[in-house]
Design an enzyme around this catalytic site. Structure first.
Site, mmCIF file in Angstrom:
data_model
loop_
_atom_site.group_PDB
_atom_site.id
_atom_site.type_symbol
_atom_site.label_atom_id
_atom_site.label_comp_id
_atom_site.label_asym_id
_atom_site.label_seq_id
_atom_site.Cartn_x
_atom_site.Cartn_y
_atom_site.Cartn_z
ATOM 1 N N THR A 1 45.402 32.674 50.082
ATOM 2 C CA THR A 1 44.493 32.243 51.233
ATOM 3 C C THR A 1 43.251 31.338 50.719
ATOM 4 O O THR A 1 42.609 31.898 50.119
ATOM 5 C CB THR A 1 43.690 33.765 51.568
ATOM 6 N N LYS B 1 45.325 32.749 59.607
ATOM 7 C CA LYS B 1 44.909 33.654 58.631
ATOM 8 C C LYS B 1 43.356 34.021 58.805
ATOM 9 O O LYS B 1 42.860 35.199 58.847
ATOM 10 C CB LYS B 1 45.161 33.388 57.319
ATOM 11 N N LYS C 1 35.520 35.917 49.669
ATOM 12 C CA LYS C 1 36.058 34.610 49.762
ATOM 13 C C LYS C 1 36.758 34.205 50.885
ATOM 14 O O LYS C 1 36.376 33.223 51.466
ATOM 15 C CB LYS C 1 37.324 34.616 48.696
HETATM 16 P P1 NAP Z 1 45.407 38.638 41.714
HETATM 17 O O1 NAP Z 1 46.082 39.817 41.526
HETATM 18 O O2 NAP Z 1 43.801 38.798 41.177
HETATM 19 O O3 NAP Z 1 46.129 37.562 40.872
HETATM 20 C C1 NAP Z 1 45.920 36.114 40.926
HETATM 21 C C2 NAP Z 1 47.212 35.351 40.323
HETATM 22 O O4 NAP Z 1 46.717 34.058 40.275
HETATM 23 C C3 NAP Z 1 47.226 35.858 38.885
HETATM 24 O O5 NAP Z 1 48.831 35.724 38.369
HETATM 25 C C4 NAP Z 1 46.232 34.795 38.227
HETATM 26 O O6 NAP Z 1 46.856 34.604 36.710
HETATM 27 C C5 NAP Z 1 46.767 33.563 38.795
HETATM 28 N N1 NAP Z 1 45.741 32.472 38.853
HETATM 29 C C6 NAP Z 1 44.549 32.496 39.705
HETATM 30 N N2 NAP Z 1 43.924 31.393 39.403
HETATM 31 C C7 NAP Z 1 44.699 30.727 38.538
HETATM 32 C C8 NAP Z 1 44.602 29.508 38.191
HETATM 33 N N3 NAP Z 1 43.506 28.485 38.215
HETATM 34 N N4 NAP Z 1 45.369 28.796 37.197
HETATM 35 C C9 NAP Z 1 46.722 29.620 37.027
HETATM 36 N N5 NAP Z 1 46.975 30.852 37.464
HETATM 37 C C10 NAP Z 1 45.866 31.404 38.425
HETATM 38 O O7 NAP Z 1 45.553 38.018 43.112
HETATM 39 P P2 NAP Z 1 46.179 38.780 44.498
HETATM 40 O O8 NAP Z 1 45.807 40.022 44.855
HETATM 41 O O9 NAP Z 1 47.677 38.398 44.147
HETATM 42 O O10 NAP Z 1 45.973 37.451 45.589
HETATM 43 C C11 NAP Z 1 46.353 36.228 45.501
HETATM 44 C C12 NAP Z 1 46.117 35.384 46.853
HETATM 45 O O11 NAP Z 1 46.557 35.982 47.914
HETATM 46 C C13 NAP Z 1 44.565 35.298 47.052
HETATM 47 O O12 NAP Z 1 44.523 34.007 47.431
HETATM 48 C C14 NAP Z 1 44.190 36.485 47.874
HETATM 49 O O13 NAP Z 1 43.189 36.013 48.529
HETATM 50 C C15 NAP Z 1 45.763 36.535 48.715
HETATM 51 N N6 NAP Z 1 45.980 37.562 49.462
HETATM 52 C C16 NAP Z 1 45.698 38.986 48.599
HETATM 53 C C17 NAP Z 1 46.108 40.120 49.300
HETATM 54 C C18 NAP Z 1 45.969 41.521 48.687
HETATM 55 O O14 NAP Z 1 45.984 42.457 49.302
HETATM 56 N N7 NAP Z 1 45.563 41.519 47.238
HETATM 57 C C19 NAP Z 1 46.454 40.187 50.679
HETATM 58 C C20 NAP Z 1 46.751 38.824 51.292
HETATM 59 C C21 NAP Z 1 46.347 37.716 50.625
HETATM 60 P P3 NAP Z 1 46.280 35.767 35.672
HETATM 61 O O15 NAP Z 1 47.260 36.809 35.506
HETATM 62 O O16 NAP Z 1 46.380 34.743 34.403
HETATM 63 O O17 NAP Z 1 44.901 35.904 35.915
#
Ligand code: NAP
Length: 297
Positions: free
Chosen positions: A106, A181, A249
């Site tokens: 997102t 979104k 965010k």
């Molecule tokens: P998360 O658990 O914090 O995972 C983030 C992932 O991205 C990790 O694999 C992290 O690697 C990687 N990452 C972040 N910055 C990076 C960078 N600069 N270079 C390389 N890898 C990077 O987050 P998430 O909950 O899966 O969410 C991911 C996205 O989906 C976000 O944009 C969030 O807003 C969106 N989203 C989340 C949800 C939810 O319920 N969680 C729902 C809808 C949308 P590392 O493992 O090395 O940290």
């Protein structure tokens, strides 16, 4: 729903966080696709391969470029704008002309349009494809996916996204997925505050809150949030995935876009400040229904 193994395609998935880990798993297991994964913290990619890779598992890639090099479609699900710029930029350096990169993070519509233009200049296609449905939706493969970008590239990617998306819809040109979104987050923010106020009021009034929810949940006040979060709010449980930090965010992105397009979002702006209070109370990782904690402290 998913392709069969005979339609097996070569894809890459970059970012195996809460969302990406199970989404990439569905591509491999439900879809039977050949998935090369990359994660910045290598241990997560190794854990993914052990769980979903199967006997002929490919070794996780060491860089986004290595993962993307031979992929027909590259998926990513990372963090905010700068993360997408970094990870997608590196992948696009290695991708073959005519291939597609689809971003499930997102982020702002601005960065999505910027990436789509970069892709176009290189003979690639970039789709902004944010998701709704949270951790449970990703794990159960029932996400809602809203997609912006080239219509033909969408048609080629839709069967892959259907491995984890119950609803996968093309919304318009680059940025239209992210804008959709944003509407989703605007609707959720105000609704959650209303629900928190209702539940806090029920408690102050000395009512049996669970009984109130059972009754009014059958009427016009019903919502997904009421069905799934009202009783846990009443019980003081706030450990259901999508965190306050991520919501802030997203609301920052929404309020930035509203400054561009002239939309007036007074309630969303106020709820954003309420989430800032929850953060100041130490609730950064609590789920978004924790708006209730401000009202009951
Ligand atoms: P998360 O658990 O914090 O995972 C983030 C992932 O991205 C990790 O694999 C992290 O690697 C990687 N990452 C972040 N910055 C990076 C960078 N600069 N270079 C390389 N890898 C990077 O987050 P998430 O909950 O899966 O969410 C991911 C996205 O989906 C976000 O944009 C969030 O807003 C969106 N989203 C989340 C949800 C939810 O319920 N969680 C729902 C809808 C949308 P590392 O493992 O090395 O940290």
């Amino acid at each position: 729903m998913a392709d069969t193994a005979t339609d097996s395609r070569s894809v890459a998935f970059l970012g195996l966080g809460t969302m990406g880990f199970p989404m990439a798993g569905h591509l491999a297991v439900r879809g039977g696709h050949r998935v090369t994964v990359f994660n910045r913290t290598a241990a997560k990619a190794e854990a993914w391969t052990a769980r979903f890779g199967g006997a002929s598992a490919a070794t996780p890639a060491a860089t986004p470029a290595e993962a993307a090099r031979d992929a027909e479609v590259v998926f990513l699900c990372v963090g905010g704008d700068d993360d997408v710029r970094a990870v997608a930029g590196e992948a696009m350096d290695a991708m073959k002309p005519g291939t597609i990169i689809a971003d499930h993070s997102t982020v702002s519509a601005t960065v999505s349009r910027e990436m789509a233009e970069l892709a176009r200049k290189r003979g690639l296609f970039f789709l902004d494809a944010p998701v709704s449905g949270g951790q449970a939706g990703a794990e159960n493969g029932v996400l809602t996916v809203m997609v912006g970008g080239d219509a033909d590239a969408f048609a080629r990617t839709q069967p892959l996204m259907a491995c984890y998306g119950r609803s996968v819809t093309h919304m318009g040109p680059a940025g239209a997925g992210q804008l959709t979104k944003m509407v989703n987050q605007i609707c959720i923010a105000g609704l959650l505050q209303g629900l928190a106020e209702g539940m806090a009021f029920a408690q102050k009034a000395g009512l049996d809150g669970h009984k109130v929810v059972d009754v009014i949940g059958k009427g016009a006040a019903q919502s997904w949030q009421m069905d799934n979060r009202a009783k846990t709010m009443l019980d003081g449980k706030f450990d259901f995935g999508f965190a306050v930090d991520w919501m802030r965010k997203d609301l920052g992105i929404v309020l930035g876009e509203a400054r561009n397009n002239g939309a007036t979002l007074p309630v969303t702006a106020l709820v954003d400040q309420f989430y800032a209070e929850v953060q100041a109370m130490g609730g950064n990782r609590l789920d978004t229904s924790s708006l209730m904690t401000r009202l009951t402290r």
